[in-house]
Design a protein around this motif. Structure first.
Motif, short mmCIF file in Angstrom:
data_model
loop_
_atom_site.label_atom_id
_atom_site.label_comp_id
_atom_site.label_asym_id
_atom_site.label_seq_id
_atom_site.Cartn_x
_atom_site.Cartn_y
_atom_site.Cartn_z
N HIS A 72 40.20 38.89 35.71
CA HIS A 72 40.03 40.12 34.93
C HIS A 72 41.10 40.10 33.84
N PRO A 73 40.74 39.70 32.61
CA PRO A 73 41.75 39.51 31.57
C PRO A 73 42.63 40.73 31.33
N GLN A 74 42.04 41.94 31.36
CA GLN A 74 42.87 43.12 31.10
C GLN A 74 43.90 43.33 32.20
N TYR A 75 43.48 43.28 33.46
CA TYR A 75 44.43 43.48 34.55
C TYR A 75 45.44 42.34 34.62
N MET A 76 45.04 41.15 34.20
CA MET A 76 45.95 40.00 34.23
C MET A 76 46.83 39.91 32.99
N GLY A 77 46.47 40.64 31.95
CA GLY A 77 47.26 40.62 30.72
C GLY A 77 47.10 39.33 29.94
N VAL A 78 45.88 38.78 29.89
CA VAL A 78 45.64 37.52 29.19
C VAL A 78 44.46 37.69 28.23
N LEU A 79 44.40 36.80 27.25
CA LEU A 79 43.26 36.70 26.35
C LEU A 79 42.48 35.45 26.74
N PHE A 97 30.67 29.66 33.66
CA PHE A 97 31.28 30.95 33.37
C PHE A 97 30.25 32.05 33.55
N VAL A 98 30.58 33.04 34.37
CA VAL A 98 29.71 34.20 34.57
C VAL A 98 30.38 35.39 33.88
N ALA A 99 29.75 35.87 32.83
CA ALA A 99 30.30 36.95 32.02
C ALA A 99 29.78 38.28 32.56
N ALA A 100 30.65 38.98 33.27
CA ALA A 100 30.24 40.24 33.90
C ALA A 100 29.90 41.29 32.85
N HIS A 101 29.25 42.35 33.30
CA HIS A 101 28.93 43.50 32.45
C HIS A 101 28.09 43.08 31.25
N LEU A 102 27.01 42.32 31.57
CA LEU A 102 26.04 41.93 30.54
C LEU A 102 26.69 41.21 29.38
N SER A 128 34.23 36.46 35.32
CA SER A 128 35.24 37.23 34.59
C SER A 128 34.71 38.59 34.18
N HIS A 129 35.57 39.61 34.32
CA HIS A 129 35.28 40.84 33.60
C HIS A 129 35.22 40.48 32.13
N THR A 130 34.24 41.03 31.43
CA THR A 130 34.15 40.80 29.99
C THR A 130 33.86 42.11 29.28
N GLY A 131 34.31 42.17 28.03
CA GLY A 131 34.09 43.35 27.22
C GLY A 131 35.02 44.50 27.57
N PHE A 179 26.30 39.86 43.21
CA PHE A 179 27.27 38.82 42.85
C PHE A 179 28.62 39.39 42.43
N HIS A 180 28.74 40.69 42.32
CA HIS A 180 29.96 41.27 41.73
C HIS A 180 30.30 42.57 42.45
N THR A 181 31.13 42.48 43.49
CA THR A 181 31.55 43.67 44.24
C THR A 181 33.04 43.56 44.56
N HIS A 182 33.57 44.68 45.04
CA HIS A 182 35.00 44.73 45.37
C HIS A 182 35.24 45.50 46.66
N ASN A 183 36.14 45.01 47.48
CA ASN A 183 36.68 45.78 48.59
C ASN A 183 38.12 45.35 48.81
N PHE A 184 38.86 46.16 49.55
CA PHE A 184 40.28 45.94 49.74
C PHE A 184 40.62 46.04 51.22
N PRO A 185 41.78 45.53 51.61
CA PRO A 185 42.23 45.77 52.99
C PRO A 185 42.28 47.27 53.27
N ASP A 186 41.94 47.66 54.48
CA ASP A 186 41.87 49.08 54.81
C ASP A 186 43.14 49.84 54.46
N ALA A 187 44.29 49.20 54.69
CA ALA A 187 45.56 49.88 54.46
C ALA A 187 45.84 50.11 52.98
N LEU A 188 45.17 49.36 52.10
CA LEU A 188 45.43 49.46 50.67
C LEU A 188 44.31 50.13 49.90
N ALA A 189 43.15 50.30 50.51
CA ALA A 189 41.96 50.71 49.77
C ALA A 189 42.13 52.06 49.07
#
Length: 289
Positions: free
Chosen positions: A131-138, A192-197, A160-163, A13-23
């Motif tokens: 992702h609150p940290q990357y987005m700069g939000v609380l 709400f799905v709280a990632a990272h347990l 959401s990334h959490t913790g 349920f929680h993975t990441h990939n990017f466009p080939d040119a940006l990965a």
């Protein structure tokens, strides 16, 4: 089929990939953040490309992965949506379309968040990644309550990334369990799905238990890589209600086969495994069981 050959469907349920040119550049930047945060010894298992992810899914026995893009700035919305629609439409091939499920992403500070959330719903996206940290939000900032209420009202879930995030060591409380609980109190019924347990890393023992009363809150199993043997990490993975957990790894950072075996060892009941590995995820994604 899972890593050990058992007849179990596996949805990551929680993975990441990017466009080939940006990965390559994206992975390099994130590894740089890890190094700056004191975790330079940690290296991803994948290279950030979809082709490598599909190969690693085959190796681990993962049937379906959920790609979780993050809209780090409000104006990134259109590019993320276009790529998701392209992948879903088969422009990267049938395997990518069939086995890499796409989420959307909207920045909570996006001035057009209502239109963008509704556009995602019109296109059939069941949820968004933030992702609150990357987005700069609380998470519990009242300024973002209307954003989360719109997601709830449109029937979209939030993953959401959490913790703690090792790339942002000074912002570990941006999405801790207490903030999640405050958000879910302010926006009752938000899925709400709280990632990272549930954001347990760097929190006191039992801090995540504050989330148990919220019936629309799930956690994922993407333990931080140095936390597999920590008592609190194992306690949560072993004891959290099985109908409120989804299997997630944070791939390309973590090895899927390893975490499949880790979850199996902590949750030996086949009924629990079925819920965690695919039934709960399928329901959230709107897929057949």
């Amino acid at each position: 089929m899972s890593a050990e050959g058992a007849e179990t469907v596996i949805i990551d349920f929680h993975t990441h990939n990017f466009p080939d040119a940006l990965a390559a550049r994206a992975v390099e930047v994130m590894c740089g953040k890890l190094a700056a945060g004191g975790h330079g010894d940690f290296h991803p298992v994948g290279d950030g490309t979809l082709a490598t992810q599909l190969r690693d899914m085959d190796r681990a026995g993962v049937d379906l992965s959920v790609n979780c893009p993050v809209c780090t700035l409000p104006h990134n919305f259109d590019a993320i949506l276009r790529r998701a629609l392209d992948l879903r439409g088969g422009k990267a091939g049938a395997a990518a379309a069939e086995r890499n499920f796409q989420l959307g992403s909207v920045h909570p500070a996006d001035p057009d968040f209502r239109a963008h959330v509704r556009l995602l719903k019109e296109h059939g996206f069941p949820g968004v990644k933030i992702h609150p940290q990357y987005m700069g939000v609380l998470l519990d900032n009242p300024a973002y309550t209307p954003f989360f209420a719109e997601l709830r009202d449109q029937g979209l879930f939030v993953l959401s990334h959490t913790g703690y995030d090792p790339g942002f060591p000074g912002a570990s409380d941006a999405a801790d369990p207490a903030r999640i609980a405050a958000l879910l109190t302010a926006v009752p019924g938000l899925k709400f799905v709280a990632a990272h347990l549930g954001g347990e890393c760097r929190c006191p023992a039992h801090a995540t238990d504050v989330l148990l009363p919220f019936e629309t809150c799930w956690i994922d199993t993407a333990a931080m890589y140095w936390r597999d043997d920590a008592a609190e990490t194992r306690r949560i993975a072993a004891e959290w209600p099985a109908d409120r957990m989804v299997f997630g790894t944070d791939y390309f950072w973590r090895d899927e086969a390893h975490l499949i075996d880790w979850v199996r060892a902590l949750r030996p009941d086949p009924a629990d495994q079925a819920r965690i590995f695919h039934l709960n995820a399928a329901k959230l994604l709107g897929l057949p069981s």
